[in-house]
Design an enzyme around this catalytic site. Sequence first.
Site, PDB file in Angstrom:
ATOM      1  N   ASP A   1       0.854  -1.195   0.000  1.00  0.00           N
ATOM      2  CA  ASP A   1       0.000   0.000   0.000  1.00  0.00           C
ATOM      3  C   ASP A   1       0.887   1.241   0.000  1.00  0.00           C
ATOM      4  O   ASP A   1       1.671   1.426   0.934  1.00  0.00           O
ATOM      5  CB  ASP A   1      -0.889  -0.039   1.254  1.00  0.00           C
TER       6      ASP A   1
ATOM      7  N   ASP B   1      -1.892  -1.329  -3.739  1.00  0.00           N
ATOM      8  CA  ASP B   1      -2.254  -0.613  -4.970  1.00  0.00           C
ATOM      9  C   ASP B   1      -1.240  -0.852  -6.086  1.00  0.00           C
ATOM     10  O   ASP B   1      -0.186  -1.446  -5.879  1.00  0.00           O
ATOM     11  CB  ASP B   1      -2.432   0.886  -4.673  1.00  0.00           C
TER      12      ASP B   1
ATOM     13  N   ASP C   1      -6.426 -10.702 -14.625  1.00  0.00           N
ATOM     14  CA  ASP C   1      -7.384 -11.770 -14.369  1.00  0.00           C
ATOM     15  C   ASP C   1      -8.592 -11.506 -15.267  1.00  0.00           C
ATOM     16  O   ASP C   1      -9.090 -10.382 -15.305  1.00  0.00           O
ATOM     17  CB  ASP C   1      -7.808 -11.708 -12.889  1.00  0.00           C
TER      18      ASP C   1
ATOM     19  N   ASP D   1     -10.458 -16.840 -15.140  1.00  0.00           N
ATOM     20  CA  ASP D   1     -11.145 -17.235 -13.918  1.00  0.00           C
ATOM     21  C   ASP D   1     -12.352 -18.141 -14.163  1.00  0.00           C
ATOM     22  O   ASP D   1     -13.172 -17.846 -15.044  1.00  0.00           O
ATOM     23  CB  ASP D   1     -11.634 -15.934 -13.244  1.00  0.00           C
TER      24      ASP D   1
ATOM     25  N   GLU E   1      -8.189 -21.413 -15.399  1.00  0.00           N
ATOM     26  CA  GLU E   1      -8.508 -22.065 -14.118  1.00  0.00           C
ATOM     27  C   GLU E   1      -9.487 -23.191 -14.448  1.00  0.00           C
ATOM     28  O   GLU E   1     -10.667 -22.947 -14.653  1.00  0.00           O
ATOM     29  CB  GLU E   1      -9.144 -21.066 -13.151  1.00  0.00           C
TER      30      GLU E   1
ATOM     31  N   HIS F   1      -4.510 -17.430  -4.138  1.00  0.00           N
ATOM     32  CA  HIS F   1      -5.362 -16.589  -3.283  1.00  0.00           C
ATOM     33  C   HIS F   1      -6.627 -17.307  -2.823  1.00  0.00           C
ATOM     34  O   HIS F   1      -7.383 -16.743  -2.033  1.00  0.00           O
ATOM     35  CB  HIS F   1      -5.739 -15.319  -4.039  1.00  0.00           C
ATOM     36  N   ASP F   2      -6.878 -18.505  -3.340  1.00  0.00           N
ATOM     37  CA  ASP F   2      -8.070 -19.263  -2.944  1.00  0.00           C
ATOM     38  C   ASP F   2      -7.735 -20.438  -2.029  1.00  0.00           C
ATOM     39  O   ASP F   2      -8.616 -21.222  -1.677  1.00  0.00           O
ATOM     40  CB  ASP F   2      -8.754 -19.870  -4.184  1.00  0.00           C
TER      41      ASP F   2
HETATM   42  C1  GLC Z   1     -12.150 -18.127  -8.978  1.00  0.00           C
HETATM   43  C2  GLC Z   1     -11.317 -17.142  -8.196  1.00  0.00           C
HETATM   44  C3  GLC Z   1     -11.941 -16.920  -6.857  1.00  0.00           C
HETATM   45  C4  GLC Z   1     -13.306 -16.337  -7.061  1.00  0.00           C
HETATM   46  C5  GLC Z   1     -14.151 -17.195  -7.998  1.00  0.00           C
HETATM   47  C6  GLC Z   1     -15.314 -16.428  -8.503  1.00  0.00           C
HETATM   48  O1  GLC Z   1     -12.166 -19.386  -8.429  1.00  0.00           O
HETATM   49  O2  GLC Z   1     -10.001 -17.596  -8.134  1.00  0.00           O
HETATM   50  O3  GLC Z   1     -11.176 -16.077  -6.040  1.00  0.00           O
HETATM   51  O4  GLC Z   1     -13.965 -16.219  -5.838  1.00  0.00           O
HETATM   52  O5  GLC Z   1     -13.433 -17.613  -9.136  1.00  0.00           O
HETATM   53  O6  GLC Z   1     -14.904 -15.443  -9.408  1.00  0.00           O
END
Ligand code: GLC
Length: 558
Positions: free
Chosen positions: A21, A29, A98, A201, A258, A330-331
Site C-alpha cells: 500500500d 495498490d 485476471d 477465472d 482455471e 489466493h483461494d
Molecule cells: C475463482 C477465483 C476466486 C473467485 C471465484 C469467482 O475461483 O479464483 O477467487 O472467488 O473464481 O470469481
Amino acid sequence: MKKKWWHNKTAYQIYPKSFLDTDGDGIGDLKGVIKKLDYLKNLGIDIIWLSPIYCSPLADQGYDISDYYNIDPRFGTMEDMDTLLAEAKKRDMHILMDLVVNHCSDEHEWFKKACEDPDGPYGKFFYIEDYKDGDKLPCNWRSYFGGPVWEKLPGHDDKIYFHAFHKKQPDLNWENPLLRKEVYKMINWWLDKGLDGFRIDAIINIKKLLPFRDFPADREDGLSSIINMIENAEGVGFFLNEMAEETFRKHNAFTVGEVFNAKEEELPLFIGDNGYFSSMFDFEEAIINASQKGGFNAKDVTAEQYKEAIFRSHSRMENIGFLSNIIENHDEPRGVSHFIPEKDLTETAKKMLAGIYYFMPGLPFIYQGQEIGMENVRFDSIDEYDDIATIDEYKVALSAGLSEKEALDAISKISRDNARTPYQWDDTKNAGFTTGKPWLSVNKNYCKINLASQITDPNSVFSFYKKMISVRDNSSYSDTLVYGKFTPYMKEVKNLLAYTREGDKKLLIIANFGNEKQTITLPKKVASVIISNTGRDAITDTNIELLGYEFLLCELYM
Ligand code: GLC
C-alpha cells in the site's frame, strides 16, 4: 510440443490488495506493484499475474467486476496501469490480468439494465427466469459460496436470476452471441493496449447444463453440488475455441485457465499445440480430501496423497502441454501449512516442498509471500475474517454441529484469508505493508517471517527460491529441467518423493517427505549436487541416508 517463449520462465501471482500500500489507505495498490518490480526481477520473475484490479464493489475481492474498462480507484488509475505495463516491458517482464467473464457484478451496467428491462437485450445477457413465491426453483444447485444459485431479480418479484458464485456475481449468458461479442471486444481492447495475456477465472462454469434440472440433494439444505453441472454440461469447448480464435490467438497472448474437472480426453484441446489456452491449473493437489460435507470436514493431506496427486496430473499431461504448477494461490491456504504437518513446519521442510513442485514439468507459479515461506494465519474470531467463502464455510460447520471453537479451528486451516493477509516485507509496524490500518490483519508472525530478514541471508527460504529459479530458467540444466522427460522414482516408498528429468543431462529430484531419516539407493552415481536444503554438497555412494525433510537436486552420470 512446440517450444514457446514462456516455457523457461517463472510466473508470480500478485494479490494487489495485500501486496504493498503506497497511499496509506490500508489497501495495496498498483503503485505498490510498480515499486516492487525490481524486487521481482531480482528474484527471477518474468511473468506477473495480477488478481483483479478492475472497478468492483469488492464483494468477492474484485472477482465481481462492475466496469471491465477501468481500474478501481482503490487500486489506482489507468495511468498507473499504463505505467506498470511500460515499466514491466522495460524489464522484459510480462503482465497478465485476471479475466473474470463467467459472471460480472450486480453493479455492472449490463445487470442494472437487465433489471430495468428483463425482456430487453440486456436481460438476455443473464439467466433470468419467471418465478412466483412458492414455485419450485428451476434447479436445486448450491452456489459455490452457499445457498441456492437463484436470487430474486431486484425490482421484480416474479423473476429470479442465476449466480454460480455469490448473489452479487450474476452469471453471464454465454449462449447469447451478443454477450460473447461484448466479452471479446473487451479482451481485445486490453490486448491492444499492450497487456500480454490473462489468467482466466472460473472459466469452466460458462457452459451451463440446460435446461436446468435437479440432482439428488447431498446435504440437509436439500441442494446439490454445482459440480454436477460442470460434470454433465457438454460443449464448453465451442465457447473456449471461439474466444481463443477471436482474441488470444490473434494477439499471440499468453493465457492460463482455471480449469477444474477437465476430462482427460479433452486435455489436448485445452493446452495442446493451438489449444484454447497456453497453460492451465488443474488443482489435483488442491482438491485432495475435499469433502462433500464442506471444507470443515477435510482431513490433513499426507505425503503419499500429495505424491499421488501431482504425479497423476503430470502423467496425464505428458507430451500434451505445460501445466501451471502451484502450491498455493489466493483461494487456498498457504502451501507450507497445508501440506506439511504443523509440528514439522521448519525452513528445511518449506524448502523441500518448494523443490518438489518447482522442478516438476510445467510452468511454476509462485504466489506472493510463498518465496519467504509465509504461513497460515490464526484469527481468534470469525469477525476478523473477511472472505465470503470462509464465512459460509463457518456457518456450514456450525450447522453440521461443530462448536464455535471447533468451527473456527476448522476454517483456520482452509480459509482463503490465509493467503490474503498482507505481504510481510519487514518487521516494522504492519510488516511494512501500510502506514494505515490494513484491510485484513497482518499475520502476527511477521517479526519472524519477513523479506528484510531473508533477502541477504544465503540460507533463507527466499535465497532457496532465488537459486531454484536461476537453475531452472538460466543454467546449463535449464533445457533438461524445462523439457526433460519426467519419470517417478521409487514411487512406492513411503514418504519418499523422487523423480528424474532426462534430456541432454540426467537429473534426480529427491525428497524425504517426513521427519525420520531414510536410506535410499540412487539410480546412478551422483556427478554433482546442484541444490540442497541441508548444505550437503557431494554424494559419493549410491546409497544415501536422507535426513528428515531433506531435498536434493543432483546431476547423475548418464
Ligand atoms: C475463482 C477465483 C476466486 C473467485 C471465484 C469467482 O475461483 O479464483 O477467487 O472467488 O473464481 O470469481
